[in-house]
Design an enzyme around this catalytic site. Structure first.
Site, PDB file in Angstrom:
ATOM      1  CG  HIS A   1      -2.087   0.916   1.150  1.00  0.00           C
ATOM      2  ND1 HIS A   1      -2.291   1.952   2.034  1.00  0.00           N
ATOM      3  CD2 HIS A   1      -3.121   0.968   0.272  1.00  0.00           C
ATOM      4  CE1 HIS A   1      -3.394   2.600   1.716  1.00  0.00           C
ATOM      5  NE2 HIS A   1      -3.926   2.025   0.656  1.00  0.00           N
TER       6      HIS A   1
ATOM      7  CE  LYS B   1      -1.419   4.716  -2.013  1.00  0.00           C
ATOM      8  NZ  LYS B   1      -2.116   4.223  -0.815  1.00  0.00           N
TER       9      LYS B   1
ATOM     10  CG  ASP C   1      18.724  11.587 -10.230  1.00  0.00           C
ATOM     11  OD1 ASP C   1      18.752  10.501 -10.838  1.00  0.00           O
ATOM     12  OD2 ASP C   1      18.607  12.685 -10.798  1.00  0.00           O
TER      13      ASP C   1
ATOM     14  CG  HIS D   1      -7.391   8.428  -0.865  1.00  0.00           C
ATOM     15  ND1 HIS D   1      -6.119   8.242  -1.351  1.00  0.00           N
ATOM     16  CD2 HIS D   1      -7.830   7.204  -0.474  1.00  0.00           C
ATOM     17  CE1 HIS D   1      -5.801   6.961  -1.284  1.00  0.00           C
ATOM     18  NE2 HIS D   1      -6.814   6.307  -0.753  1.00  0.00           N
TER      19      HIS D   1
ATOM     20  CE  LYS E   1      -4.400   6.989   2.415  1.00  0.00           C
ATOM     21  NZ  LYS E   1      -5.713   6.528   2.506  1.00  0.00           N
TER      22      LYS E   1
ATOM     23  CG  ASP F   1       0.017  20.990  20.238  1.00  0.00           C
ATOM     24  OD1 ASP F   1      -1.222  20.906  20.214  1.00  0.00           O
ATOM     25  OD2 ASP F   1       0.710  20.591  21.202  1.00  0.00           O
TER      26      ASP F   1
END
Length: 486
Positions: free
Chosen positions: A224, A226, A231, A404, A406, A411
């Protein structure tokens, strides 16, 4: 003939109870949390044939035999790279803000390294702009490109990324692409797979789905993450899959998927490269050596007010690390806590941490989608609303598309951005990644985006929520019963 049928009957009866006893023993011997264990036991005994089938698909076999063997030793091998990385003392931050200190100490002691200074860090929220920026960086690559995505859906601007990657491979750039077998099924059924391989791109189908091996490993353990590494210096990571936002799940009627990505330049790429090399070896059995930072990088180029950590989860990585990080971040909040998640099915510990934060005076807001792509998760999440609302948590339901993103902001200083949903699957099962960022400027940018989400949301009213129908409450409880299995 009657003797034969009786023998078959007794054999099936004995096999059935041996399976029930075996699964019960395995549920009890593995120290799960009590709700999850009770859910499994009740499912197996109340609906035994369905329960046994679900166990074999989703119970406890995480990886195939070869992958599991590699995963069991992968972290100790990667520690060799981590130890070498630690010799680059000038890249590590020596202090953190008060709110971030406990979390960074956890990362240091469990993962072996302190927070890493960044050269430049950007928070990106427009998917089209992110894709255009990524395409530009791919065309400018000079050494290597490593990518891993849960979903790559051909079409639109995703094809432009594919063309840029092919062009880079054809001019001699070393390109590796790892995609989840189920999430990217449309890619693997498209002509792009052969086109990329012919251009010299190494393409790996992660956690390959195979009906003949369905009882040998869990089919719902997914890759899952991404990640894009360019480089050994530029990193992209966040919630965005490689899809055209104008085309992805357009027929669902949910609107655009709303995502967040970070783009970082600097030595954090080395730490993420170690994670990528572990994933690559688990899938292929082949070692790739992650590139370490250039020692010629001047200390003056680092942002001394910024510190970044990366936390990876999944088989072979430090157990429960992301769950621990979330708990520490929530308990560190003193004034404000804002969370965005598309899937809200928290563990009991996380639920209590969030409620306790609100009850001790922290201004707690959770932003979730109003419309959802998963009916199961939508109903399972509703059962938590009453407890959260009674504790004083504000629940905002985003109306303009499927949120979508997350993210967690503590603070206005400590940010967590990544692929982790607030559900059991992300916390304890999948291969996930989270960036932990101690940076007030970055926190301000995240706050600005979260406030935009709130302005496009409706606040869930406690009184109206308490008036929902009796049958609705029963349905919520049924899905709550199943939530530890989701």
């Amino acid at each position: 003939m009657n003797i034969f049928y009786n023998l078959i009957k007794y054999f099936l009866f004995l096999t059935y109870w041996l399976l029930i006893a075996n699964i019960s023993f395995r549920v009890l011997m593995k120290r799960r949390n009590i709700p999850a264990s009770m859910s499994w036991l009740l499912t197996i005994y109340i609906i035994p044939f369905i329960g046994i089938s679900i166990w074999f698909f989703f119970g406890e076999l995480y990886l195939g035999k070869r992958q599991k063997k590699i995963a069991n030793r992968i972290w100790s091998i990667s520690n060799t790279c981590l130890n070498e990385l630690k010799s680059y003392k000038h890249i590590f931050q020596t202090h953190n803000s008060e709110v971030a200190n406990s979390l960074f100490q956890l990362c240091k002691h469990r993962q072996g390294i302190s927070g890493i200074k960044s050269n430049q860090i950007k928070l990106l929220s427009n998917t089209k702009d992110i894709m255009q920026m990524l395409i530009r960086d791919i065309y400018l690559a000079r050494k290597n490109i490593e990518m891993v995505f849960y979903i790559w859906k051909p079409g639109g601007i995703a094809d432009d990324v594919a063309l840029a990657l092919i062009d880079s491979a054809q001019r001699g750039i070393h390109c590796r692409l790892m995609l989840d077998s189920i999430g990217s099924i449309e890619f693997f059924q498209s002509p792009w797979l052969d086109i990329m391989k012919q251009s010299g791109i190494q393409v790996v189908e992660a956690l390959q789905f195979n009906l003949s091996r369905i009882f040998l490993r869990r089919i719902d353990v997914r890759q899952h993450r991404k990640i894009v590494l360019i480089d050994n210096y530029i990193v992209y990571s966040g919630s965005m899959n490689l899809v055209d936002p104008d085309l992805f799940k357009k027929s669902s009627g949910l609107g655009r998927w709303i995502d967040l990505m970070t783009r970082i330049e600097g030595p954090i790429a080395a730490a993420i490269g170690i994670i990528y090399s572990c994933d690559w070896e688990i899938e292929t059995g082949l070692k790739i050596l992650p590139q370490l930072p250039d020692k010629k990088i001047s200390k003056n180029k680092f942002n001394i007010n910024s510190s970044v950590q990366v936390i990876a989860s999944g088989p072979g990585f430090p157990k429960n690390m992301i769950h621990q990080a979330l708990l520490i971040a929530i308990y560190s909040a003193k004034t404000e806590l804002i969370m965005t998640t598309p899937y809200l099915v928290p563990s009991e510990d996380l639920l209590q941490a969030i409620c306790t934060a609100a009850q001790r005076g922290v201004n707690v807001s959770i932003i979730i989608p109003l419309c959802h792509d998963s009916i199961l998760v939508k109903w399972a999440s509703r059962v938590f609303f009453t407890e959260l609302l009674e504790a004083g948590v504000k629940i905002y339901q985003f109306k303009k598309g499927l949120l979508h993103s997350k993210s967690i902001l503590v603070d206005q200083q400590l940010s967590l951005i990544g692929t982790v949903n607030l559900d059991m699957r992300s916390l304890w099962l999948n291969f996930e990644i989270t960036l932990v960022i101690d940076d007030s400027d970055f926190g301000y940018n995240l706050l600005t985006i979260q406030n935009e989400y709130i302005s496009d949301s409706q606040l869930l009213d406690k009184k109206i929520w308490s008036m929902r129908s009796y049958w609705t409450r029963i349905l919520e409880k049924i899905f709550y019963f199943l939530s530890p299995l989701l």
